[in-house]
Design an enzyme around this catalytic site. Sequence first.
Site, PDB file in Angstrom:
ATOM      1  N   THR A  44       0.814  -1.221   0.000  1.00  0.00           N
ATOM      2  CA  THR A  44       0.000   0.000   0.000  1.00  0.00           C
ATOM      3  C   THR A  44       0.849   1.273   0.000  1.00  0.00           C
ATOM      4  O   THR A  44       0.305   2.367  -0.087  1.00  0.00           O
ATOM      5  CB  THR A  44      -0.913   0.026   1.244  1.00  0.00           C
ATOM      6  OG1 THR A  44      -0.073  -0.220   2.387  1.00  0.00           O
ATOM      7  CG2 THR A  44      -1.993  -1.030   1.171  1.00  0.00           C
ATOM      8  N   GLY A  45       2.165   1.147   0.090  1.00  0.00           N
ATOM      9  CA  GLY A  45       3.026   2.328   0.159  1.00  0.00           C
ATOM     10  C   GLY A  45       3.351   2.880  -1.220  1.00  0.00           C
ATOM     11  O   GLY A  45       2.896   2.360  -2.250  1.00  0.00           O
ATOM     12  N   VAL A  81       6.224   2.908  -2.882  1.00  0.00           N
ATOM     13  CA  VAL A  81       6.977   1.958  -3.729  1.00  0.00           C
ATOM     14  C   VAL A  81       6.095   0.765  -4.075  1.00  0.00           C
ATOM     15  O   VAL A  81       6.111   0.269  -5.207  1.00  0.00           O
ATOM     16  CB  VAL A  81       8.287   1.521  -3.029  1.00  0.00           C
ATOM     17  CG1 VAL A  81       8.997   0.444  -3.835  1.00  0.00           C
ATOM     18  CG2 VAL A  81       9.211   2.726  -2.837  1.00  0.00           C
ATOM     19  N   ARG A 112      -3.321  -2.216   9.602  1.00  0.00           N
ATOM     20  CA  ARG A 112      -4.231  -1.106   9.267  1.00  0.00           C
ATOM     21  C   ARG A 112      -4.884  -1.291   7.911  1.00  0.00           C
ATOM     22  O   ARG A 112      -6.002  -0.865   7.680  1.00  0.00           O
ATOM     23  CB  ARG A 112      -3.445   0.228   9.214  1.00  0.00           C
ATOM     24  CG  ARG A 112      -2.983   0.773  10.520  1.00  0.00           C
ATOM     25  CD  ARG A 112      -2.251   2.109  10.294  1.00  0.00           C
ATOM     26  NE  ARG A 112      -0.988   1.951   9.551  1.00  0.00           N
ATOM     27  CZ  ARG A 112       0.173   1.630  10.115  1.00  0.00           C
ATOM     28  NH1 ARG A 112       0.224   1.439  11.405  1.00  0.00           N
ATOM     29  NH2 ARG A 112       1.278   1.502   9.387  1.00  0.00           N
ATOM     30  N   CYS A 152      17.929   4.640  -3.660  1.00  0.00           N
ATOM     31  CA  CYS A 152      17.475   5.286  -4.904  1.00  0.00           C
ATOM     32  C   CYS A 152      18.536   6.222  -5.498  1.00  0.00           C
ATOM     33  O   CYS A 152      18.770   6.237  -6.709  1.00  0.00           O
ATOM     34  CB  CYS A 152      16.194   6.052  -4.639  1.00  0.00           C
ATOM     35  SG  CYS A 152      16.238   7.043  -3.145  1.00  0.00           S
ATOM     36  N   GLY A 204      11.097  10.301  -1.837  1.00  0.00           N
ATOM     37  CA  GLY A 204      12.096   9.529  -1.099  1.00  0.00           C
ATOM     38  C   GLY A 204      11.632   9.236   0.324  1.00  0.00           C
ATOM     39  O   GLY A 204      12.107   8.306   0.962  1.00  0.00           O
ATOM     40  N   LYS A 243      25.350   6.292   2.483  1.00  0.00           N
ATOM     41  CA  LYS A 243      24.789   5.146   1.747  1.00  0.00           C
ATOM     42  C   LYS A 243      25.260   5.178   0.298  1.00  0.00           C
ATOM     43  O   LYS A 243      25.606   4.146  -0.281  1.00  0.00           O
ATOM     44  CB  LYS A 243      23.252   5.212   1.751  1.00  0.00           C
ATOM     45  CG  LYS A 243      22.587   4.760   3.022  1.00  0.00           C
ATOM     46  CD  LYS A 243      21.059   4.950   2.870  1.00  0.00           C
ATOM     47  CE  LYS A 243      20.344   4.715   4.172  1.00  0.00           C
ATOM     48  NZ  LYS A 243      18.920   5.108   4.086  1.00  0.00           N
ATOM     49  N   HIS A 262      14.678  12.035  -8.489  1.00  0.00           N
ATOM     50  CA  HIS A 262      15.874  12.621  -7.893  1.00  0.00           C
ATOM     51  C   HIS A 262      16.813  13.049  -9.012  1.00  0.00           C
ATOM     52  O   HIS A 262      16.902  12.394 -10.055  1.00  0.00           O
ATOM     53  CB  HIS A 262      16.629  11.578  -7.057  1.00  0.00           C
ATOM     54  CG  HIS A 262      15.921  11.147  -5.810  1.00  0.00           C
ATOM     55  ND1 HIS A 262      14.768  11.720  -5.345  1.00  0.00           N
ATOM     56  CD2 HIS A 262      16.254  10.185  -4.908  1.00  0.00           C
ATOM     57  CE1 HIS A 262      14.410  11.120  -4.212  1.00  0.00           C
ATOM     58  NE2 HIS A 262      15.291  10.182  -3.933  1.00  0.00           N
ATOM     59  N   GLN A 320      12.732   8.212  -8.836  1.00  0.00           N
ATOM     60  CA  GLN A 320      13.135   7.567  -7.577  1.00  0.00           C
ATOM     61  C   GLN A 320      12.278   6.339  -7.280  1.00  0.00           C
ATOM     62  O   GLN A 320      12.768   5.342  -6.759  1.00  0.00           O
ATOM     63  CB  GLN A 320      13.035   8.607  -6.455  1.00  0.00           C
ATOM     64  CG  GLN A 320      13.360   8.112  -5.086  1.00  0.00           C
ATOM     65  CD  GLN A 320      12.149   7.527  -4.405  1.00  0.00           C
ATOM     66  OE1 GLN A 320      11.025   7.962  -4.634  1.00  0.00           O
ATOM     67  NE2 GLN A 320      12.363   6.522  -3.573  1.00  0.00           N
TER      68      GLN A 320
HETATM   69  P1  A2P Z   1       0.208   0.568   5.609  1.00  0.00           P
HETATM   70  O1  A2P Z   1      -0.239   1.327   4.401  1.00  0.00           O
HETATM   71  O2  A2P Z   1      -0.808  -0.441   6.072  1.00  0.00           O
HETATM   72  O3  A2P Z   1       0.724   1.461   6.713  1.00  0.00           O
HETATM   73  P2  A2P Z   1       5.606   4.236   2.509  1.00  0.00           P
HETATM   74  O4  A2P Z   1       7.073   3.956   2.352  1.00  0.00           O
HETATM   75  O5  A2P Z   1       4.973   4.838   1.322  1.00  0.00           O
HETATM   76  O6  A2P Z   1       5.319   4.975   3.791  1.00  0.00           O
HETATM   77  O7  A2P Z   1       4.894   2.764   2.690  1.00  0.00           O
HETATM   78  C1  A2P Z   1       5.208   1.879   3.719  1.00  0.00           C
HETATM   79  C2  A2P Z   1       4.542   0.517   3.472  1.00  0.00           C
HETATM   80  O8  A2P Z   1       4.937  -0.375   4.516  1.00  0.00           O
HETATM   81  C3  A2P Z   1       3.023   0.555   3.500  1.00  0.00           C
HETATM   82  O9  A2P Z   1       2.510  -0.423   2.615  1.00  0.00           O
HETATM   83  C4  A2P Z   1       2.733   0.185   4.943  1.00  0.00           C
HETATM   84  O10 A2P Z   1       1.455  -0.363   5.140  1.00  0.00           O
HETATM   85  C5  A2P Z   1       3.775  -0.880   5.149  1.00  0.00           C
HETATM   86  N1  A2P Z   1       4.036  -1.117   6.581  1.00  0.00           N
HETATM   87  C6  A2P Z   1       4.291  -0.209   7.538  1.00  0.00           C
HETATM   88  N2  A2P Z   1       4.485  -0.812   8.727  1.00  0.00           N
HETATM   89  C7  A2P Z   1       4.343  -2.147   8.526  1.00  0.00           C
HETATM   90  C8  A2P Z   1       4.403  -3.316   9.356  1.00  0.00           C
HETATM   91  N3  A2P Z   1       4.695  -3.238  10.653  1.00  0.00           N
HETATM   92  N4  A2P Z   1       4.212  -4.530   8.776  1.00  0.00           N
HETATM   93  C9  A2P Z   1       3.944  -4.624   7.462  1.00  0.00           C
HETATM   94  N5  A2P Z   1       3.851  -3.568   6.622  1.00  0.00           N
HETATM   95  C10 A2P Z   1       4.049  -2.341   7.150  1.00  0.00           C
END
Ligand code: A2P
Length: 340
Positions: free
Chosen positions: A9-10, A12, A37, A125, A156, A209, A238, A311
């Site tokens: 869901t993030g 990337v 969540r 990246c 980023g 890095k 970037h 990026q």
């Molecule tokens: P969620 O959307 O449920 O918070 P970004 O880098 O764009 O912030 O995205 C981070 C990603 O990592 C999202 O998909 C987020 O899910 C997920 N994430 C964050 N914390 C956890 C966790 N403890 N276990 C699994 N996935 C996680």
Amino acid sequence: MNLAIVGATGAVGHELLSVLERSSLKFSVLQLYASPRSAGSTLMFRGQPLTVQATPEGAIPADVILASAGGSVSREKAPLWVKGGALVIDNSSAFRYDDDVPLICPEVNGEAALKHHGIIANPNCTTLIEVLALAPIHRTYGIRRAIISTYQSASGAGAKGMEELLEQTRQVLGGGEAGHQAFAHPLPFNLIPHIDVFQDNGYTKEEMKVVWETRKIIGDPALNISVTAVRVPILRSHSEAITLELERPADPEAVRELLRRSPGLKVVDDPASNLYPMPLTASGQYDVEVGRIRSSLVFDGGIELFVSGDQLLKGAALNAVQIAEYLQEKGALRAAATAS
Ligand code: A2P
């Protein structure tokens, strides 16, 4: 082949889904995981809704896991996923500097991926965007010193970084004052020469890095390289200004030709027509733009250049998928996953 994305869901994760839609990677099942969540929400893939699951405590039933949920999730869970038989392509910095974890940019050191022990690290990246140009130049001319200044977008810092830039810019345009959470200071109408935490040597971790990772990918632990990393108020892509002192003198046209032949790059270098790399044109593209190639005024026979790359694509999601594609092309995917 059973594929999973952790962090689907993030920012990337979103790009991973769109790169996979167009990828030649063959897989039969795609599972999506995020934090609790997001459990039960759906994301579209090839016209079908896929349900997001909470990342389990232990193993994930997959052959290959593309992990992009941050360093702490990877550090804690990737070893369990490997124990369960999966190959983990990890987008975080958790394992990048481990000697037994290959750090891969397929155009530069793809063959090193074949020697993994269950985890392959996807580089930072900023590193990926410069190393596509630096590697062929190093092979041909020998880089004696590299000095890099970066112009890094809000993406980023993930989806929350992009949202913060948009929201806080609206806030300023509405006559208010910008706040900040994802960044150390307000980003709209500002520059922040501070990405990741400061180290004892006065450089930030982001800057170091790039130093550590460029050396590891190019395979030259003695490469002299120094970086200033700056966050700029743009949404994605970037850019980097690069000054190179070389062992053997380089002619800008010969470097242009070399980079035209180098995979992953698009030479955009026609100043008379106002053509040069820019975030606006690099965004959404798989290739990294390289241009402003000119003789250095400070290093005899040296070269200066400018790169812009997406990026979220080459700097993250695309490179991760390319690693999996490379292994599948070499017939090393299933065998590697079951061997671990
Ligand atoms: P969620 O959307 O449920 O918070 P970004 O880098 O764009 O912030 O995205 C981070 C990603 O990592 C999202 O998909 C987020 O899910 C997920 N994430 C964050 N914390 C956890 C966790 N403890 N276990 C699994 N996935 C996680």
